[in-house]
Motif scaffolding. Structure first.
Motif, PDB file in Angstrom:
ATOM      1  N   SER A 316       0.890  -1.235   0.044  1.00 14.98           N
ATOM      2  CA  SER A 316       0.049   0.159  -0.148  1.00 14.98           C
ATOM      3  C   SER A 316       0.856   1.307   0.039  1.00 14.98           C
ATOM      4  O   SER A 316       0.415   2.294   0.434  1.00 14.98           O
ATOM      5  N   GLU A 317       2.122   1.206  -0.439  1.00 12.95           N
ATOM      6  CA  GLU A 317       2.907   2.344  -0.412  1.00 12.95           C
ATOM      7  C   GLU A 317       3.251   2.662  -1.782  1.00 12.95           C
ATOM      8  O   GLU A 317       3.891   4.084  -2.045  1.00 12.95           O
ATOM      9  N   TRP A 318       2.871   2.116  -3.133  1.00 13.96           N
ATOM     10  CA  TRP A 318       3.193   2.606  -4.297  1.00 13.96           C
ATOM     11  C   TRP A 318       2.194   3.193  -4.887  1.00 13.96           C
ATOM     12  O   TRP A 318       1.080   2.931  -4.888  1.00 13.96           O
ATOM     13  N   THR A 319       2.445   4.416  -5.421  1.00 15.10           N
ATOM     14  CA  THR A 319       1.545   5.088  -6.263  1.00 15.10           C
ATOM     15  C   THR A 319       2.167   5.257  -7.626  1.00 15.10           C
ATOM     16  O   THR A 319       3.463   5.504  -7.665  1.00 15.10           O
ATOM     17  N   LEU A 320       1.364   5.679  -8.710  1.00 17.21           N
ATOM     18  CA  LEU A 320       1.846   6.055  -9.965  1.00 17.21           C
ATOM     19  C   LEU A 320       2.692   7.281  -9.998  1.00 17.21           C
ATOM     20  O   LEU A 320       3.639   7.502 -10.445  1.00 17.21           O
ATOM     21  N   PHE A 321       2.186   8.305  -9.097  1.00 18.52           N
ATOM     22  CA  PHE A 321       2.621   9.617  -9.026  1.00 18.52           C
ATOM     23  C   PHE A 321       2.965  10.004  -7.616  1.00 18.52           C
ATOM     24  O   PHE A 321       1.986   9.799  -6.801  1.00 18.52           O
ATOM     25  N   ALA A 322       4.163  10.388  -7.049  1.00 15.68           N
ATOM     26  CA  ALA A 322       4.311  10.810  -5.851  1.00 15.68           C
ATOM     27  C   ALA A 322       3.452  12.187  -5.591  1.00 15.68           C
ATOM     28  O   ALA A 322       2.911  12.109  -4.430  1.00 15.68           O
ATOM     29  N   HIS A 323       3.366  12.956  -6.568  1.00 18.11           N
ATOM     30  CA  HIS A 323       2.571  14.095  -6.314  1.00 18.11           C
ATOM     31  C   HIS A 323       1.684  14.234  -7.642  1.00 18.11           C
ATOM     32  O   HIS A 323       2.246  14.148  -8.848  1.00 18.11           O
ATOM     33  N   PHE A 324       0.368  14.521  -7.553  1.00 14.81           N
ATOM     34  CA  PHE A 324      -0.427  14.710  -8.566  1.00 14.81           C
ATOM     35  C   PHE A 324      -0.587  16.266  -8.909  1.00 14.81           C
ATOM     36  O   PHE A 324      -1.384  16.844  -8.239  1.00 14.81           O
ATOM     37  N   GLY A 325       0.043  16.779  -9.755  1.00 12.16           N
ATOM     38  CA  GLY A 325       0.032  18.115 -10.416  1.00 12.16           C
ATOM     39  C   GLY A 325      -0.468  18.246 -11.594  1.00 12.16           C
ATOM     40  O   GLY A 325      -0.986  17.264 -12.276  1.00 12.16           O
ATOM     41  N   ALA A 326      -0.087  19.602 -12.182  1.00 16.42           N
ATOM     42  CA  ALA A 326      -0.609  19.763 -13.566  1.00 16.42           C
ATOM     43  C   ALA A 326       0.150  18.766 -14.543  1.00 16.42           C
ATOM     44  O   ALA A 326      -0.675  18.184 -15.418  1.00 16.42           O
TER      45      ALA A 326
END
Length: 431
Positions: A316-326
């Motif tokens: 539950s620690e992996w995400t596609l983007f560490a930050h979802f910005g523009a």
């Protein structure tokens, strides 16, 4: 039996809003069983796509449990996207609002030229915000009485409906997004999406007038009477959302409000007539939604499987983007539109994207707009989208021909969406 099961799923969903649970997971079981009964009647392309989504989702759940020892709540795996499907079923009851004979009221007289094409786009867009795909058939069939529909007429129908996904709270796209991003700020999405939709209408009118001779092209003219019902329904939804039932989401309000208004509008003709119309709707209209129901339910199962596998494999620690910005939003938008061009419904891209993100509350509005914009552009240009498949089945134009005619439109809309994403991000940063 399938129609009765779909109605049961809708009733069970509405009962849940009042805190009444008939049976655990009854909504999902009823909707999936109805889909199984209607499976052979689903169009082949939709059936293959829905089957693949469901099969992959189920396979991912099995892998997550066997390979990573994930705790899968198997009785609940059929619950994905049931909120959205229930809303679609509820919205379909708007078709019961009519006169005693059940016929559709005249929507206005047909006109020609640029004004007629603009009227077609605007009519489908405004009425489609509530009536969804049925508006395309109402207006398209009316225009087809004079002559077979031409390419500019079909493009106006396509773009008028698909662009409503940018802002309409009644659309399935909004239902999916509100489920995936419950903390989204609808007013911000509306502020970005509505102007973009109006630009899409202006772009469509100018482009079609340049590419085609519209002097003999029949269009649609709205009358105040035609707009009365959509405006009243929108006002009622806002009244319930902000005053009467503020704890319920707009999706939930639409799910119970539209069937309730349809029933109330028929009761003056007597209980027997009302039951007759509900029975006909259950036996005819609800089973006719089998393709939409199958696709949304299967996409929900895929999302569940993918999210469980990713969570189990990464702790539950992996995400596609560490930050979802523009920047990340633009990449995601382009990827979903590209997948739509090759034949995948935007709900798949949106659902997969959501399963690979861990969105903070302040990022959910940006995600919501990105998802809605990719849905609006993707369904207009995607050859296998619901609107293009419907136009193909009803009026005989190839979905791939519609795609070719919409490529330039999609390119311009893509540039506008990129600008809107950056503006929305800048606004969020200043708050």
């Amino acid at each position: 039996m399938a129609g009765a099961l779909l109605l049961l799923g809708l009733v069970a969903q509405i009962a849940g809003f009042a805190g009444v649970s008939l049976l655990p997971h009854l909504v999902g079981y009823a909707l999936w069983l109805a889909t199984a009964l209607l499976w052979r009647d689903i169009p082949r392309r939709t059936r293959w796509q829905a089957g693949a989504l469901a099969g992959i989702g189920l396979g991912l759940l099995v892998i997550a449990q066997l390979r990573y020892d994930a705790a899968i709540e198997w009785p609940a795996i059929l619950d994905g996207n049931t909120y959205v499907v229930a809303m679609l079923l509820g919205v379909s009851f708007i078709g019961l609002i009519g006169n005693r004979s059940g016929s559709t009221r005249p929507l206005g007289r047909a006109i020609t030229g640029i004004r007629g094409t603009a009227g077609t786009w605007l009519g489908v867009h405004l009425l489609g915000t509530i009536l969804n795909l049925s508006t395309v058939f109402m207006i398209g069939d009316r225009l087809a009485r004079r002559a077979p529909l031409t390419t500019p007429q079909l493009l106006a129908l396509n773009r008028g409906l698909s662009s409503a996904a940018l802002w309409s709270p009644f659309f399935a796209s909004m239902g999916v997004v509100m489920t995936l991003a419950p903390s989204m700020q609808y007013t911000q999405v509306l502020a970005a999406g509505l102007p973009l939709a109006l630009i899409a209408g202006l772009l469509t009118t100018l482009e079609l007038s340049r590419r085609f001779d519209l002097s003999e092209t029949a269009g649609f003219s709205l009358s105040p009477r035609s707009l009365l019902m959509p405006v009243i329904m929108a006002a009622l939804v806002m009244l319930f959302h902000y005053r009467l039932t503020p704890t319920l989401s707009i999706v939930s309000i639409i799910t119970f409000l539209l069937p309730a208004v349809a029933l109330v509008s028929n009761l003056p003709s007597g209980p027997r007539w009302t039951l007759h119309r509900v029975r006909q709707h259950t036996l005819v209209r609800l089973p006719a939604m089998r393709g939409e129901v199958a696709l949304f339910l299967s996409a929900g199962l895929l999302t569940l499987g993918l999210s469980n596998l990713i969570a189990a494999a990464t702790g539950s620690e992996w995400t596609l983007f560490a930050h979802f910005g523009a920047g990340q939003a633009i990449i995601s938008f382009l990827a979903i539109v590209a997948s739509a061009v090759v034949g995948l419904h935007p709900i798949i891209g949106v659902s997969v994207l959501a399963s690979m993100l861990d969105l903070a509350p302040d990022r959910q509005t940006l995600f919501a707009f990105t998802a809605l914009a990719s849905w609006a552009v993707g369904t207009s240009v995607g050859p296998l989208s619901g609107i293009n498949l419907s136009l193909q089945g009803r009026y005989g134009i190839s979905g791939y021909r519609m795609m070719r005619h919409n490529l330039g439109y999609a390119a311009v809309m893509t540039a506008l969406v990129v600008v809107a994403i950056m503006v929305l991000e800048a606004y969020s940063d200043t708050r």
